[in-house]
Scaffold this active site. Structure first.
Site, PDB file in Angstrom:
ATOM      1  N   GLU A 317       6.166   8.070   4.175  1.00 19.27           N
ATOM      2  CA  GLU A 317       6.573   8.283   5.564  1.00 19.27           C
ATOM      3  C   GLU A 317       5.438   8.042   6.564  1.00 19.27           C
ATOM      4  O   GLU A 317       5.679   7.889   7.753  1.00 19.27           O
ATOM      5  CB  GLU A 317       7.147   9.700   5.751  1.00 19.27           C
ATOM      6  N   ASP A 359      -7.051 -29.722  17.470  1.00 15.00           N
ATOM      7  CA  ASP A 359      -7.576 -30.919  18.113  1.00 15.00           C
ATOM      8  C   ASP A 359      -9.055 -31.007  17.746  1.00 15.00           C
ATOM      9  O   ASP A 359      -9.619 -30.084  17.164  1.00 15.00           O
ATOM     10  CB  ASP A 359      -7.385 -30.817  19.625  1.00 15.00           C
ATOM     11  N   ASP A 624      -5.840 -25.356  23.548  1.00 11.94           N
ATOM     12  CA  ASP A 624      -6.207 -24.723  24.814  1.00 11.94           C
ATOM     13  C   ASP A 624      -5.641 -25.443  26.035  1.00 11.94           C
ATOM     14  O   ASP A 624      -5.988 -25.110  27.159  1.00 11.94           O
ATOM     15  CB  ASP A 624      -7.728 -24.638  24.948  1.00 11.94           C
ATOM     16  N   ASP A 628      -0.189 -27.682  24.697  1.00 10.43           N
ATOM     17  CA  ASP A 628      -0.325 -27.028  23.394  1.00 10.43           C
ATOM     18  C   ASP A 628       0.623 -25.837  23.249  1.00 10.43           C
ATOM     19  O   ASP A 628       0.815 -25.335  22.144  1.00 10.43           O
ATOM     20  CB  ASP A 628      -1.770 -26.542  23.183  1.00 10.43           C
ATOM     21  N   ASN A 692       6.183  10.206 -10.188  1.00 11.29           N
ATOM     22  CA  ASN A 692       6.376  11.651 -10.059  1.00 11.29           C
ATOM     23  C   ASN A 692       7.818  12.011  -9.714  1.00 11.29           C
ATOM     24  O   ASN A 692       8.383  12.978 -10.243  1.00 11.29           O
ATOM     25  CB  ASN A 692       5.441  12.204  -8.970  1.00 11.29           C
ATOM     26  N   ASN A 717       3.295  16.097  -0.969  1.00 15.29           N
ATOM     27  CA  ASN A 717       3.345  14.803  -0.271  1.00 15.29           C
ATOM     28  C   ASN A 717       2.406  14.791   0.930  1.00 15.29           C
ATOM     29  O   ASN A 717       1.715  13.795   1.193  1.00 15.29           O
ATOM     30  CB  ASN A 717       4.785  14.539   0.173  1.00 15.29           C
ATOM     31  N   ASP A 721      -1.211  12.487   1.314  1.00 14.40           N
ATOM     32  CA  ASP A 721      -1.299  11.475   2.374  1.00 14.40           C
ATOM     33  C   ASP A 721      -2.598  11.566   3.168  1.00 14.40           C
ATOM     34  O   ASP A 721      -2.973  10.591   3.836  1.00 14.40           O
ATOM     35  CB  ASP A 721      -0.121  11.622   3.343  1.00 14.40           C
TER      36      ASP A 721
END
Length: 888
Positions: A317, A359, A624, A628, A692, A717, A721
């Site tokens: 999450e 180019d 540029d 382009d 798990n 959990n 994290d």
């Protein structure tokens, strides 16, 4: 030809400093600015009065007042990055909403303690995610400000550069070729002004804009006196009165639709597919476990909470926050190396890029062009050629380019000689004719039309040749001699332009039709040497698996000479003429066997990029210029420089602060590191969590009690994290940055299942240890397995973050310390005073030692599995791309 003044406008007296008399008179505060409706149908003088402004612009104080009244000149409010919006957004996740619903149900049925614990963990997770995501959004906004769009406006009668967001109704704006138009407005003054309105109307070709009026009912495409936000100037200059800004512009009404047209990147597509995979697995587990527990006559609420907690435990999450943090950190690292990221998800595409189209000017060459020769048709130096070239270059008002700057800076005729000529008219350059003509008058003589451009394009409008003996018909012999010189000089690396002239009876206006029966007069030779260190930069790109294709408007000889000089292949060349004869399918087949694209029309660049993308390449395009922009949009990763024209910068995903491939190489490395660290989180969470959750689901069907309580699953959990937040700054092994990297959901699935099965195997070993050796009670079993599952999830961090043996690849200090700290918390948590609230009980020392031993064996088994897995992937050719996609 466009008028230079507004119809009916009274020209104001001009002072010696070039400003009008009214420039020193600040515009008074506005008493009433009209709505934008049909402003294009109002006389310019009347509109100036109704907007309470003048041709000299607004006073700075009045502009500030209007900015406060009308708001920023942006389509749509930017509330999406406010702290409150981001925080509320954390609770929009379906999983979070489900947990809040579950907590509410628990409280309703009298399980207040369970509801409080679930609520606290959900809140902590959302706060953790918010702090990371908000910090990332602030950093990203700060980077975008470094390449913000600037506009020239008149304030207090003086030209100044401001951010486009600060434009207000009543501002007077100066526009020239390459500018993005920042507001809707009417033209006060224009000169050969052509605007590309494809973003609004879909019309490919530029439209001519002139001062005047349009009918009130005229649609956007027919308002010839008006310009609109988001469109771009293709040629010429203009002064524009801003009438509508921000949400009141035509662009704002379609901005949402334009956003939806932005193609999904490979990274975003991979995340979406990964979400689908997790959702499928989650639904299967939740449904099976919930109904199985009901069949085992377990309490409904307890079964529901356990099933939902399993789903949350399986789902990463924090993935949105981890992605935001990782990409933002990557963007900051790239900015420090001279690369500004305008679109965060483009970082992944930069790392995935395996083909760069560019180019040659300024990228492969120094970009500082020198005029090295001004020669007549016989190849001899000619002061006439230099004089005509300087008149052509300095008097034209259209698209500025390095060739004109080189001519203007060349040593030659003094300023007095140039000033003795007066400009009569000009025929601006365009990308089809590839010519620019200027008409001048000198001391009562005839008008002289001076044309310069690509040699072949100049020759096609010539009927004569100017030799030492005077004008002669342009026959085959002359053409052959001109072509031979052109080829010889081009093969030596010179950019060659042709010069031609024609005299006319004096008159006021000229057009393209007058470019006929000219006399070819001579040549201009320019030299742009290869950039210092370019060979090393190209070698570095090749070492990283990135091929370079040169797409140039120059002739084949110049391009081939340069390619050979910098170490690129130049055997297989495709010209613009060759390309124009190919169908889409034929081009698709031909590009794979082409080394250089030369004499390319700007409109063909997009076709080349599209063909390479169709062949499965991740294409970067570096440009540029005005033309382009379509190719920059078409490419997977558009790359420009901060000195590029507005339209190119706005079309690009990445902006280089220096036009240097070495800077791009560092950006590629940073992009690949960013992608690698993002994939680490996915690898870590799926490999441990999947195993798990499968183990818990299976155990719940055979144990007389739940293997973990819902609150314990959520706490597990949450704690696992925490180290993941440091992954954004983790060290990345050099071998993971050597090749392009892409998402492959099939690989993620195989990785998850393979490592998940190993995790489940050790989970079952833990169950056996607890049941048959430790004879654990329900509470002791749940406590012990909480500790073991958390330790294994932390251990797998060290394993899958690298392809090497984990002891040879050092994690970042923050990741290492957070992992050790949470491991310490996992061991001591059964003994803290509040442990009972989560259903934990103290564990005997032998049980704790056994859990640590199982974790150590799991770590070794995972290392062996990792080596087997990646070796197995490498021996399957169809999976080679997949084996490069996962970071650890």
């Amino acid at each position: 030809m466009a008028s230079r003044t507004v119809p009916g406008d009274n020209v104001q007296p001009t002072r010696q400093d070039g400003q009008t008399e009214s420039a020193v008179q600040p515009v008074p505060a506005s008493t009433g600015i009209p709505d934008k409706d049909a402003y294009w149908s109002i006389e310019a003088d009347d509109l100036l009065k109704r907007l309470d402004t003048s041709g000299s612009g607004l006073a700075a104080s009045e502009a500030a007042s209007r900015l406060a009244k009308f708001g920023r000149n942006t389509p749509g409010a930017r509330s999406g990055t406010s702290a409150l919006t981001i925080f509320v957004g954390q609770f929009r996740s379906p999983l979070v909403l489900i947990l809040i619903f579950a907590a509410g149900v628990s409280a309703f049925v009298g399980e207040g303690q369970e509801a409080a614990i679930i609520g606290a963990i959900v809140l902590a997770s959302c706060v953790l995610s918010f702090t990371q995501e908000y910090g990332a959004s602030r950093a990203t906004e700060a980077l975008k400000q470094r390449v913000s769009h600037k506009v020239i406006v008149l304030r207090d009668g003086v030209e100044c550069a401001i951010n486009a967001e600060d434009i207000v109704p009543g501002d007077v704006i100066r526009l020239s070729a390459g500018n993005l138009i920042p507001a809707d407005g009417v033209i006060l003054d224009a000169r050969d002004f052509n605007v590309s309105e494809a973003v609004l109307t879909g019309e490919t070709f530029p439209v001519v804009k002139t001062p005047g009026r349009s009918p009130p009912e005229a649609p956007v495409a027919h308002r010839s006196n008006a310009v609109f936000t988001g469109t771009s100037v293709r040629s010429g200059t203009a002064t524009v009165l801003a009438a509508a800004t921000g949400d009141r512009t035509e662009f704002a009404s379609i901005a949402a639709a334009l956003e939806r047209r932005i193609p999904e990147t490979g990274f975003a597509r991979g995340i979406r597919r990964f979400g689908y995979l997790m959702t499928e697995i989650m639904l299967v587990i939740v449904i099976i476990v919930f109904f199985a527990n009901l069949l085992l006559h377990r309490p409904l609420i307890e079964s529901l909470l356990f099933s939902l907690a399993l789903a949350v435990g399986l789902t990463p999450e924090l993935l949105p926050a981890i992605i935001s943090v990782t990409l933002a950190r990557g963007a900051r690292a790239m900015a420090a190396n001279g690369v500004i990221v305008r679109r965060l998800d483009a970082i992944e595409n930069l790392g995935s890029m395996d083909l760069l189209c560019t180019d040659k000017t300024g990228t492969l060459t120094e970009g500082v062009i020198h005029l090295d020769g001004w020669l007549d048709v016989d190849g001899n130096p000619s002061t006439d050629i230099l004089l005509w070239a300087r008149l052509n270059a300095t008097m034209q008002t259209g698209l500025k380019n390095p060739l004109d700057e080189a001519i203007a800076s060349a040593q030659g005729d003094d300023v007095a000689t140039l000033r003795s000529f007066t400009k009569v008219d000009e025929i601006p350059y365009d990308f089809i004719r590839k010519r620019l003509s200027v008409v001048v008058h000198h001391n009562g003589a005839e008008d002289l039309l001076i044309t310069k451009g690509a040699v072949q394009n100049v020759l096609e409008v010539c009927s004569f040749v100017r030799t030492a003996n005077g004008l002669e018909p342009l026959g085959d012999t002359h053409r052959a001699a001109i072509d031979e010189k052109f080829r010889r000089w081009s093969a030596d690396g010179y950019r060659v332009l042709g010069m031609a002239i024609r005299r006319f009876e004096s008159r006021g206006a000229f057009s393209r039709k007058d470019e006929t029966d000219l006399a070819f007069a001579g040549f201009l030779l320019f030299l742009d040497p290869p950039k210092q260190g370019i060979k090393e930069a190209l070698s570095a790109l090749a070492h990283r698996g990135i091929a370079v294709k040169v797409i140039s408007g120059d002739n084949r000889y110049v391009a081939a000479h340069l390619a050979t000089a910098v170490g690129l292949r130049a055997e297989r060349i495709m010209t613009g003429e060759d390309l124009s004869k190919l169908t889409k399918t034929a081009l698709f087949a031909a590009v794979q066997h082409t080394d250089l694209f030369v004499e390319i029309d700007p409109n063909q660049k997009e076709r080349i990029v599209e063909a390479y993308r169709s062949r499965g390449h991740v294409v970067g395009y570096m440009g540029d210029g005005i033309n382009d922009a379509p190719a920059l949009h078409e490419a997977d990763i558009g790359i420009s420089v901060d000195t590029a024209v507005d339209v190119a910068r706005e079309a690009a995903d990445i902006i280089l602060l220096r036009q240097d491939l070495g800077v791009l190489v560092r950006g590629v490395d940073d992009g690949r590191k960013t992608f690698a660290n993002t994939m680490k989180y996915i690898s870590i969470t799926t490999s441990a969590n999947f195993g798990n959750m499968i183990s818990m689901a299976a155990a719940s069907l055979f144990l007389p009690f739940l293997p973990l309580l819902a609150a314990q699953i959520l706490l597990n959990n949450f704690l696992s994290d925490i180290p993941s937040l440091a992954i954004a700054g983790d060290n990345v092994d050099p071998d993971q940055s050597r090749r392009p990297r892409r998402w492959d959901i099939g690989f993620v699935r195989r990785f998850m299942v393979g490592f998940g099965l190993v995790s489940s195997l050790f989970d079952f070993a833990t169950f056996a240890f607890l049941l048959f050796f430790a004879h654990a009670t329900a509470a002791a079993f749940q406590t012990a397995w909480f500790v073991e599952s958390l330790l294994t999830e932390l251990a797998i961090v060290l394993i899958v973050r690298t392809h090497k043996a984990f002891w040879t690849s050092r994690p970042s200090p923050l990741l290492a310390w957070l992992t050790l700290a949470v491991a310490g918390v996992a061991i001591v948590i059964p003994y803290v005073p509040f442990a009972a609230y989560f259903g934990f009980v103290p564990l005997p020392l032998p049980v704790l030692v056994g859990l640590v031993a199982i974790t150590a064996l799991y770590l070794l088994a995972s290392e062996a599995t990792k080596r087997w897995f990646f070796d197995h992937e490498k021996h399957h050719p169809h999976r080679m791309r997949s084996s490069r996609t996962v970071a650890g």
